[in-house]
Enzyme design. Sequence first.
Site, PDB file in Angstrom:
ATOM      1  N   LEU A  13     -15.939   5.359  79.806  1.00  0.00           N
ATOM      2  CA  LEU A  13     -15.381   4.696  78.637  1.00  0.00           C
ATOM      3  C   LEU A  13     -15.148   5.734  77.535  1.00  0.00           C
ATOM      4  O   LEU A  13     -14.040   5.875  77.017  1.00  0.00           O
ATOM      5  CB  LEU A  13     -16.356   3.602  78.151  1.00  0.00           C
ATOM      6  CG  LEU A  13     -16.047   2.956  76.810  1.00  0.00           C
ATOM      7  CD1 LEU A  13     -14.768   2.125  76.884  1.00  0.00           C
ATOM      8  CD2 LEU A  13     -17.217   2.051  76.369  1.00  0.00           C
ATOM      9  N   THR A  14     -16.199   6.496  77.235  1.00  0.00           N
ATOM     10  CA  THR A  14     -16.200   7.383  76.072  1.00  0.00           C
ATOM     11  C   THR A  14     -15.094   8.442  76.143  1.00  0.00           C
ATOM     12  O   THR A  14     -14.832   9.027  77.192  1.00  0.00           O
ATOM     13  CB  THR A  14     -17.565   8.078  75.957  1.00  0.00           C
ATOM     14  OG1 THR A  14     -18.564   7.075  75.936  1.00  0.00           O
ATOM     15  CG2 THR A  14     -17.665   8.912  74.701  1.00  0.00           C
ATOM     16  N   ALA A  59     -13.101   8.282  70.899  1.00  0.00           N
ATOM     17  CA  ALA A  59     -13.596   6.915  71.027  1.00  0.00           C
ATOM     18  C   ALA A  59     -15.007   6.948  71.595  1.00  0.00           C
ATOM     19  O   ALA A  59     -15.209   6.943  72.800  1.00  0.00           O
ATOM     20  CB  ALA A  59     -12.684   6.089  71.930  1.00  0.00           C
ATOM     21  N   HIS A  74     -51.219  15.911  72.627  1.00  0.00           N
ATOM     22  CA  HIS A  74     -51.421  17.074  73.492  1.00  0.00           C
ATOM     23  C   HIS A  74     -51.467  18.392  72.725  1.00  0.00           C
ATOM     24  O   HIS A  74     -51.823  19.424  73.297  1.00  0.00           O
ATOM     25  CB  HIS A  74     -50.321  17.148  74.558  1.00  0.00           C
ATOM     26  CG  HIS A  74     -50.546  16.237  75.716  1.00  0.00           C
ATOM     27  ND1 HIS A  74     -50.299  14.893  75.659  1.00  0.00           N
ATOM     28  CD2 HIS A  74     -51.018  16.475  76.975  1.00  0.00           C
ATOM     29  CE1 HIS A  74     -50.589  14.334  76.828  1.00  0.00           C
ATOM     30  NE2 HIS A  74     -51.033  15.276  77.636  1.00  0.00           N
ATOM     31  N   GLU A 115     -25.197   4.902  76.164  1.00  0.00           N
ATOM     32  CA  GLU A 115     -25.020   3.468  76.430  1.00  0.00           C
ATOM     33  C   GLU A 115     -25.085   2.645  75.141  1.00  0.00           C
ATOM     34  O   GLU A 115     -25.654   1.565  75.095  1.00  0.00           O
ATOM     35  CB  GLU A 115     -26.023   2.986  77.497  1.00  0.00           C
ATOM     36  CG  GLU A 115     -25.838   3.743  78.813  1.00  0.00           C
ATOM     37  CD  GLU A 115     -26.424   3.038  80.041  1.00  0.00           C
ATOM     38  OE1 GLU A 115     -26.658   1.831  79.965  1.00  0.00           O
ATOM     39  OE2 GLU A 115     -26.604   3.722  81.067  1.00  0.00           O
ATOM     40  N   GLY A 116     -24.472   3.175  74.094  1.00  0.00           N
ATOM     41  CA  GLY A 116     -24.437   2.482  72.804  1.00  0.00           C
ATOM     42  C   GLY A 116     -25.545   2.986  71.894  1.00  0.00           C
ATOM     43  O   GLY A 116     -26.718   2.765  72.173  1.00  0.00           O
ATOM     44  N   THR A 117     -25.193   3.653  70.802  1.00  0.00           N
ATOM     45  CA  THR A 117     -26.215   4.231  69.914  1.00  0.00           C
ATOM     46  C   THR A 117     -27.063   3.123  69.284  1.00  0.00           C
ATOM     47  O   THR A 117     -26.676   1.952  69.262  1.00  0.00           O
ATOM     48  CB  THR A 117     -25.568   5.026  68.774  1.00  0.00           C
ATOM     49  OG1 THR A 117     -24.775   4.115  67.999  1.00  0.00           O
ATOM     50  CG2 THR A 117     -24.696   6.157  69.278  1.00  0.00           C
ATOM     51  N   GLU A 156     -27.428   2.628  66.267  1.00  0.00           N
ATOM     52  CA  GLU A 156     -26.700   2.058  65.131  1.00  0.00           C
ATOM     53  C   GLU A 156     -25.716   0.981  65.600  1.00  0.00           C
ATOM     54  O   GLU A 156     -25.596  -0.077  64.989  1.00  0.00           O
ATOM     55  CB  GLU A 156     -25.966   3.173  64.369  1.00  0.00           C
ATOM     56  CG  GLU A 156     -26.897   4.160  63.657  1.00  0.00           C
ATOM     57  CD  GLU A 156     -27.725   5.037  64.602  1.00  0.00           C
ATOM     58  OE1 GLU A 156     -27.267   5.326  65.740  1.00  0.00           O
ATOM     59  OE2 GLU A 156     -28.851   5.403  64.222  1.00  0.00           O
TER      60      GLU A 156
END
Lengths: 256, 325, 382
Positions: C125-126, C130, C338, C363-365, C367
Amino acid sequence: MDIYVLLKRTFDTEEKIVINEGKVSDEGVDFIINPYDEFAVEEAILLRDKHGGEVTVVSVGSEETEKELRTALAMGADKAVLINCEDLEAQDQHTTASILAAFFQDKDYDLILGGNVSNDNSTGQVGPRLAEQLGLPYVTMITNIEVDGNTATLKRDVEGDTEVIEATLPLLVTAQQGLNEPRYPSLPGIMKAKRKPLEEIDYDDLDIDEDEIEAKTETITTFLPPEKGAGKILDGELEVQVKELVSNLHQEAKIL
Amino acid sequence: MGRTVLTFAEIRENELRNVSFEALAAAKDISDGGEVVAAVAGSDDDSLAETLFHYGADRVVKVENEILDHYTNDGYFQAYLQVIQTVKPDVVILGHTALGKDLSPRLAARFNAGLISDATDIEVIDEEVVFTRPIYSGKAFEKKRVKEGTIFATIRPNNIQALDKDSSRTGEVLTEEVVINDLRTVVKEVVRKATSGVDLSEAKVIVAGGRGIKSAEGFKPLEELAEELGAAVGASRGACDADYCDYSLQIGQTGKVVTPDLYIACGISGAIQHLAGMSNSKVIVAINKDPEANIFNVADYGIVGDLFEVVPLLTEEIKSLKVGV
Amino acid sequence: MDFRLDEEIEFLKTNIRNFVNNEVEKVAMQIEKEDKIPERIIELSKEMGLFGLSIPEEYGGLGIGMVGKCALYEELGKTHNGYTTLIGAHTGIGTVGIVELGNEEQKQKYLPDMASGNKIGAFALTEPEAGSNASNLKTTAVKRGDTYILNGTKHYITNAIEADVFTVMAVTDPSKGAKGITSFIVEKSFPGFQVGAVEEKMGLKGSHSAELIFEDCEVPEENVLGEVGKGYMNALKILANGRAGLAARNLGSCQKLLDMCMEYVQERVQFGVPIIEHQAVAHMVAEIGVEIEALRSFTYRIAWKVDQGEKVIKEAAMLKLYGSEVYNRVADKALQVHGGVGYISDYPIERYYRDARITRIYEGTSEIQKNIIASQLRKEYS
């Protein structure tokens, strides 16, 4: 070919041993198929795929063993039989072998495979004892098996040497490390395993005289090995460390 | 109450194996003033009987049949069976060797008897023979006894101290001609292993390599050290899985369990399964780059460093020690 | 309400756990160094059927519901995230489009090979212009006879170099904006398709992201996925469906971090006592524990809703957001617990810390998830 596999449920090899009142505690322990029996299951499946026939996995154990039998079915075995003897006191290798002998009395088999030893008691007795009771020839510690018609050609690990052995079916063999690399049960295989037959029988459903299967041996006590004291990590230049090590081994430990 | 104890001596490359002497020592303890009988098959060398007397046998049975020149399950079973029927012992002891492991359960099954496998110690307590044996590959031990009937046992090599040799001892030699029919399993060929002659289970010293060996060639410095020490070479599962060596060398819960006097672990991290196979060794030396490696927790002596530097140095040092002596 | 998993799912879980512990964990450092999943691991994963875990049984997959899938993803999350991403991107966004939107012929043609792992799937998609604004696509698809001609560039495409089958979004009608986008099944072998530059990344070693370049790429009409013009909605659906699985993977990683923390804090001694005795440390592991339990409940509740056939656009966005943020907080705390060891590359903690970071972006930020949540809430309350 009618192939049977003898399977035992044992502690995961990663488990630490805890002793409680002179007995090994199984609290919170993860169980697996005895690794040597897993080789046997894998080999049985390979032989079945090559020569046709059916693989039946048999275990003498408790109800919990169902899980390990399901795993064997998920790997590709066709059927499983659990001979439940939870109620039976005083069991040893003689007991297990005798129960199995009774089970096999009315069965047709070409090949019985088992592990060379179990990773808990490590006696390696059940396979050979069973073979003797059934009057079968057997070959222990095999690292290879080829079947051609009625003849099996086997490789056997003898303290590093390899014996090439020929034998006629029916035959009992026990698997040694190196025989194969057992597969992981596939996820679809696991789904299918649910639909495969898993028969549960009670040991006293078999034609057995309870006195005859009574254990010949008994465990008096169980204990952990003495804890090793902290060792000595040497330091300094490598050459110095090595010299110190050799002199320690020579003088303190009196080894070299 | 004396017992008659029968031991089956084992021969390799025309010599009696050490474990056969250890079995005699065990038999002596158990016999409690009774008789120690040693049976030996597969050789017509008369001096073997002499040696068995020197190490504690009261009587020696020479088992004769040419089929016994090579081990077969059916051949040796029939022979041993006949000897047991002749001697009628209270106790039968074999080494927990390839032969002992293969044959002892069948013999015990034939006599409908109990078998204690892989004993590391034997005591007689209140007339009762009590065996100690490892379980869970040495993560624990159990004490066990046979409830009734003939006692069968196999003893783990290297654990029970053989008696000091007494060249003055002698005894009666009997010959048992055994009848052997029908061998159902036939040995077609024996392929000798490629690695050095010392067997892992009986070795006094073991040099073992793990993943840190990095390749099959990586065993080379270990082999050189082993040669200098008269040691056997072993490996961890990691090294076997990575194809650096054959599985027959594997030491650990799914490999061999060993208890040498000296165990030198090179580039072995010390997974619990490996420790199970070797942590009962008398002295453990660990060589590993990682100071956090688990193997150092069981080691008597540890060197933090690259095995490819340390091992050759060690070989040299041992050479010079030998020259010095 | 019954929170127990089916016996069968437990059994699947156990077997994945064994595989992960015995095989993948052993090569985690190697994957990190070589930026490559060893061939043996890929082969074993195929044999185990891991590539088919989201594909229906009739096409050679496992045919289990979302709760079951999440349980398995949780186990896969407990090992190297690059490996997990290869499997997860394939079984998630890489195959879900064909499973959910494909017609029977497309399913028959592609799914069996994808279930066996012989063909790997990816989702494209990306684009450079876009990212979060998925409706601003520049890749075009022009119909010529019974073929669509694709032109444009996609980037940051997970599994690009491993994949054979891509679900690609392209503009078929520029005048309609988001409603002019169509989804296509594009095979690697189609003329005019090529994989461009592979990105160097901060983490997720072994999983590869690269450019896809379409130069007059010919895609037969029968490879239109779903309806023409529904591509944007399709993309949202596919992404939404992947979200519960992603949260489950994050959950597994968090659990693994807690496991490592608990081992460490009981062994590591400072000021004469194991560090768990120090309240500052004890509180950190307690906080990690709480975060994990909350995420676990959230994940399986949403998965259960999916299995009931409920619409979960808002909840899936919430879960994606929450799971990613929890993973980052847990990784940060685990590293702190640690101390220096956590920062050293010989130990796995810093790897999880780096790998966690991408989950708030891909897979979608986070925000964008908040935008989706807010707009769904507005709809509910209007």
